[in-house]
Write a protein that holds these residues in place. Structure first.
Motif, mmCIF file in Angstrom:
data_model
loop_
_atom_site.group_PDB
_atom_site.id
_atom_site.type_symbol
_atom_site.label_atom_id
_atom_site.label_comp_id
_atom_site.label_asym_id
_atom_site.label_seq_id
_atom_site.Cartn_x
_atom_site.Cartn_y
_atom_site.Cartn_z
ATOM 1 N N TYR A 241 -6.822 24.050 22.372
ATOM 2 C CA TYR A 241 -6.319 23.283 23.507
ATOM 3 C C TYR A 241 -7.306 23.423 24.662
ATOM 4 C CZ TYR A 241 -4.892 27.703 25.749
ATOM 5 O OH TYR A 241 -4.895 28.946 26.323
ATOM 6 N N LEU A 242 -7.083 22.638 25.700
ATOM 7 C CA LEU A 242 -7.807 22.817 26.962
ATOM 8 C C LEU A 242 -6.799 22.995 28.087
ATOM 9 C CD1 LEU A 242 -10.795 20.275 27.136
ATOM 10 C CD2 LEU A 242 -10.890 22.755 26.902
ATOM 11 N N PRO A 243 -7.061 23.904 29.032
ATOM 12 C CA PRO A 243 -6.227 23.957 30.229
ATOM 13 C C PRO A 243 -6.253 22.592 30.929
ATOM 14 C CG PRO A 243 -7.662 25.879 30.093
ATOM 15 C CD PRO A 243 -8.116 24.938 29.031
ATOM 16 N N GLU A 244 -5.109 22.170 31.435
ATOM 17 C CA GLU A 244 -4.993 20.812 31.976
ATOM 18 C C GLU A 244 -6.031 20.520 33.053
ATOM 19 O OE1 GLU A 244 -1.361 17.882 33.151
ATOM 20 O OE2 GLU A 244 -1.327 19.876 34.075
ATOM 21 N N ILE A 263 -4.931 11.471 35.512
ATOM 22 C CA ILE A 263 -3.634 12.167 35.535
ATOM 23 C C ILE A 263 -2.516 11.234 35.070
ATOM 24 C CG2 ILE A 263 -1.914 13.206 37.069
ATOM 25 C CD1 ILE A 263 -4.331 14.280 38.736
ATOM 26 N N GLU A 264 -2.533 9.973 35.554
ATOM 27 C CA GLU A 264 -1.521 8.999 35.140
ATOM 28 C C GLU A 264 -1.577 8.745 33.632
ATOM 29 O OE1 GLU A 264 -1.797 5.350 37.277
ATOM 30 O OE2 GLU A 264 -1.821 6.348 39.242
ATOM 31 N N CYS A 265 -2.787 8.552 33.125
ATOM 32 C CA CYS A 265 -2.939 8.242 31.693
ATOM 33 C C CYS A 265 -2.601 9.451 30.821
ATOM 34 C CB CYS A 265 -4.354 7.746 31.414
ATOM 35 S SG CYS A 265 -4.667 6.092 32.074
ATOM 36 N N LEU A 266 -2.885 10.662 31.310
ATOM 37 C CA LEU A 266 -2.504 11.863 30.570
ATOM 38 C C LEU A 266 -0.983 11.952 30.458
ATOM 39 C CD1 LEU A 266 -3.041 14.550 29.181
ATOM 40 C CD2 LEU A 266 -3.264 15.614 31.444
ATOM 41 N N ALA A 267 -0.287 11.662 31.568
ATOM 42 C CA ALA A 267 1.179 11.686 31.539
ATOM 43 C C ALA A 267 1.719 10.664 30.548
ATOM 44 C CB ALA A 267 1.726 11.402 32.933
ATOM 45 N N GLU A 268 1.059 9.495 30.482
ATOM 46 C CA GLU A 268 1.490 8.467 29.529
ATOM 47 C C GLU A 268 1.244 8.918 28.093
ATOM 48 O OE1 GLU A 268 0.801 3.705 28.636
ATOM 49 O OE2 GLU A 268 0.114 4.585 30.534
ATOM 50 N N ARG A 289 -1.245 25.721 31.756
ATOM 51 C CA ARG A 289 -0.705 24.441 31.268
ATOM 52 C C ARG A 289 -1.711 23.896 30.255
ATOM 53 N NH1 ARG A 289 3.515 21.345 33.359
ATOM 54 N NH2 ARG A 289 3.205 19.095 33.512
ATOM 55 N N ALA A 290 -1.370 24.005 28.981
ATOM 56 C CA ALA A 290 -2.302 23.694 27.892
ATOM 57 C C ALA A 290 -2.029 22.296 27.342
ATOM 58 C CB ALA A 290 -2.150 24.726 26.777
ATOM 59 N N VAL A 291 -3.112 21.559 27.059
ATOM 60 C CA VAL A 291 -2.992 20.226 26.462
ATOM 61 C C VAL A 291 -3.683 20.254 25.093
ATOM 62 C CG1 VAL A 291 -3.392 17.756 26.721
ATOM 63 C CG2 VAL A 291 -3.045 19.187 28.756
ATOM 64 N N TYR A 292 -2.932 19.850 24.073
ATOM 65 C CA TYR A 292 -3.396 19.878 22.683
ATOM 66 C C TYR A 292 -3.484 18.467 22.115
ATOM 67 C CZ TYR A 292 -1.796 24.831 22.067
ATOM 68 O OH TYR A 292 -1.578 26.190 22.136
#
Length: 747
Positions: A241-244, A263-268, A289-292
């Motif tokens: 993962y990467l930290p947000e 940020i908007e597109c990540l939330a989508e 806050r990890a994003v996988y």
């Protein structure tokens, strides 16, 4: 840009028949060719530009500009072109015999044209079954030619469409094979699909295509693809993962858009389940806050859950060892093997046969192999079903040799199918009581998860590996996480170097380097340094050592027995440059020997090669990144290169698939994991300064069975020994093993 006083050269049109290709780079599409414009004699026109897939004999209509080269004279620079089928017998013969159509070489082209004359192409196009009239052409080969003709026509259409965005021939072929008749529609409307669905096309190539077909720079489609590309790139560096915050910053840099849009597109993406977002402990147990990417998130959760299930199940497939008299059993084992186990080795035998999951780790000469053989002996005496596996073919062969029982690669064991799904899984587990996995430091997160899924409840799983080596090429650091100090997985670490192993300079210096001490060379008969301060000198010396010095002094074969392990691919003493030099020294061109050029590489029979991607479509159970082999044949008519892998499997590659292979006279240390060679040569130069790390040098040295030769500067060697930092990978497996019931915090 031309100024008003220097108008742009006007476009011109040239028509002619392609006589020959002088140079063609299949990676960039750039071509230099000779065209007969009908002026007669030997007065051929030189044309240059992106001529994707053109073949001798084709009639071309070229649009472009006239120019002049100081050395080569007048040239025509091609902007785009269309093809026209040749109309003369000579043109048709050359066209068919050019290698364009699989199954037709020069001799068969001669027969076809002799039989059908100027109607030959019309017959292939409209009545291909009539090809059976040609002597030597049966129904099977006739169908092959007809299918190849249809495919070539379709691919040509795709290539002509893509030539404006510099897409290479081989990628155009892949796009067509993936999407067929929908190729152009996908490229026009959803170009970013190419980055995730077509191997060899990354985000940057897809982005170039997207701009050419009019996708806006700030399109959400583009930004979401860029986010996923950023995560994919990080997985190539080993991160799960990467930290947000780090992901957003990296995506902004790649996409050159505002952070608010990212940020908007990540939330989508999170809401559409394109990625997973969860809070996990980071360095110092601070929440991150990890994003996988979804496959890595699912694999990490699945692996942790699967290991806990194996540990905690009440089922037992080795009941004979639940209440065994261990002192008596170990005494029997000593008599059986003829050698007494050390205390730590005895502990490993007990743990492996009484615990459902266990890890055995240790460096060279510490008795891992003998301990594994002892564990297998004990289990087999009780009629246990034992399965042995390793990540690579070479490691599996070595495991077979040391235990006397057949071992296989993990991929073959699981019988992976196209798409990567395994035949054996939770619903269809392996039939075993004990599964031993050697070289476990090589297991990445995805493969480890597939493996654990296939272990039946109650069976015992033993991971064996050297945790001080480099972690896996793929994402994760599975072995290291299993050995985390708070991990629930039992483990045994062997540290005592046995007397016989102490006599080896390879073993002695591996342990010295692992402790941060410089290697010794004085009095060593199997460990040498050839000092060279300059990287260029080190490269030349490396070639001399491999091709001449080692064969002369030790009688080892430079192709079969000697492996060069470079810290990195680039640079004068990097794997890429060394491969070119070593091929010239070890496998030079023959007068009439077949060879095939692909991009900047030439493949010859006898070449050492390695696979650089997982391809589940090839072989019995796929061919995987890092698989080594030797080129055994090149068929110009069938347009195939044959490779015998280190698993003794013959694999065929179409010429268009040769970007899956690279030469392996020199490989990076990362690619050598799980393999063992009689002799290893390691260039250690200051040009690879950022890669000079202790675990990298340690891994390289421990790949050698008999001989290590270091070539390079003492300063670079000292830096590698001194630098214990190997970089932290972003992974939460250790946390999930400790806290199996923690609900993920998402959103």
């Amino acid at each position: 840009m031309p100024t008003p006083s220097q108008p742009a050269p006007s476009q011109a049109v040239v028509q002619g028949v392609l006589e020959r290709l002088t140079y063609a780079n299949e990676e960039t599409g750039y071509t230099v060719a000779k065209v007969d414009t009908g002026r007669g004699g030997s007065d051929l026109l030189t044309v240059v530009g992106s001529l994707l897939g053109v073949q001798p004999g084709e009639a071309l209509r070229l649009r472009g500009r006239w120019g002049s080269h100081p050395q080569y004279g007048r040239q025509f620079h091609v902007d785009d072109y269309t093809t026209v089928l040749p109309a003369t017998v000579q043109g048709i013969r050359r066209y068919l015999g050019s290698g364009l159509i699989k199954g037709i070489g020069p001799k068969m082209a001669e027969r076809i044209v002799e039989h059908f004359g100027t109607d030959a192409l019309e017959v292939i196009e409209e009545e291909p079954k009539r090809l059976i009239e040609v002597p030597g052409l049966g129904p099977k080969r006739t169908k092959l030619i007809a299918d190849a003709w249809e495919e070539q026509k379709a691919i040509k259409e795709v290539m002509v469409f893509l030539q404006g965005v510099q897409v290479t021939t081989s990628l155009a072929v892949r796009i067509y094979k993936k999407y067929g008749d929908s190729s152009i529609e996908v490229v026009q409307k959803e170009p970013y699909r190419l980055a995730s669905e077509v191997w060899g096309i990354g985000f940057k190539t897809a982005d170039t295509i997207a701009q050419a077909v009019g996708i806006p720079h700030d399109s959400p489609q583009r930004v979401m693809a860029g986010i996923q590309f950023t995560l994919s790139e990080s997985s190539n560096d080993g991160h799960c993962y990467l930290p947000e915050e780090r992901l957003i910053a990296a995506a902004v840099k790649i996409l050159q858009v505002d952070s608010g849009l990212v940020i908007e597109c990540l939330a989508e993406l999170v809401s559409e389940e394109g990625v997973a977002r969860e809070t996990v402990p980071g360095p110092g147990d601070e929440p991150v806050r990890a994003v996988y990417l979804l496959p890595f998130h699912r694999a990490e959760m699945g692996l942790a859950s699967g290991l806990r299930s194996l540990l905690e199940t009440p089922e037992e497939r080795l009941p004979a060892f639940t209440d065994v008299d261990w002192p008596a059993a170990l005494e029997w084992l000593d008599r059986r093997t003829g050698s007494a186990l050390a205390e730590a080795q005895q502990d490993a035998v007990r743990q492996a046969l009484s615990q459902k999951v266990c890890v055995l780790t240790g460096g060279p000469g510490c008795g891992k192999s003998f301990t594994v053989a002892s564990i297998v002996t004990m289990a087999r005496v009780k009629d246990a079903k034992v399965i042995l596996a390793a990540p690579t073919g070479r490691a599996a062969k070595r495991l077979t040799e040391l235990t006397g029982y057949e071992a296989s690669t993990v991929h073959r064991l699981l019988e992976l199918r196209p798409g990567g799904e395994a035949t054996y899984d939770r619903d269809n587990p392996l039939d075993c009581d004990l599964l031993v996995v050697d070289e476990a430091s090589m297991l990445d997160l995805i493969l480890a998860n597939k493996l654990v899924k296939a272990v039946p409840p109650g069976a015992h799983l033993l991971f064996v590996g050297d945790v001080d080596q480099l972690p896996s090429v793929g994402a994760g650091q599975v072995l290291r996480d299993l050995l985390d100090e708070h991990s629930p997985i039992p483990d045994v670490r062997l540290t005592h170097v046995f007397r016989q192993a102490q006599q080896s300079g390879v073993v002695t210096n591996a342990h010295r380097i692992n402790k941060g001490e410089p290697p010794r060379f004085e009095g060593m008969t199997d460990f040498f340094l050839f000092p060279c301060d300059e990287a260029e000198d080190a490269a030349q010396m490396t070639v001399d050592v491999v091709a001449r010095r080692i064969p002369r002094k030790f009688g080892l074969d430079p192709r079969r027995d000697v492996q060069v392990l470079a810290p990195m691919k680039g640079g004068p003493a990097g794997a890429t440059n060394l491969n070119t030099a070593l091929q010239a020294a070890v496998t030079p061109p023959g007068d009439h020997a077949p060879e095939r050029r692909f991009g900047g590489r030439v493949f010859r029979v006898g070449d050492k090669v390695t696979q650089i991607r997982n391809n589940y479509e090839k072989g019995e159970n796929g061919v995987f990144n890092g698989t080594l082999g030797v080129v055994t044949g090149i068929d110009q008519v069938a347009q195939e290169v044959s490779v015998r892998t280190d698993e003794d499997e013959e694999i065929s590659y179409d010429f268009a698939e040769l970007d899956e292979l690279t030469h392996a006279y020199a490989i990076t240390v990362h690619r050598s994991q799980g393999s063992e060679y009689p002799a290893v040569v390691v260039p250690v130069t200051t040009s690879a300064w950022m890669m000079l790390q202790r675990n990298l040098l340690y891994t390289a040295i421990t790949r050698a069975k008999k001989l290590v030769v270091l070539v390079g500067s003492r300063r670079a060697l000292a830096q590698a020994v001194r630098n214990a930092s190997s970089g932290r990978r972003h992974t939460a497996l250790a946390h999930r093993l400790r806290h199996p019931f923690t609900e993920p915090r998402t959103g």
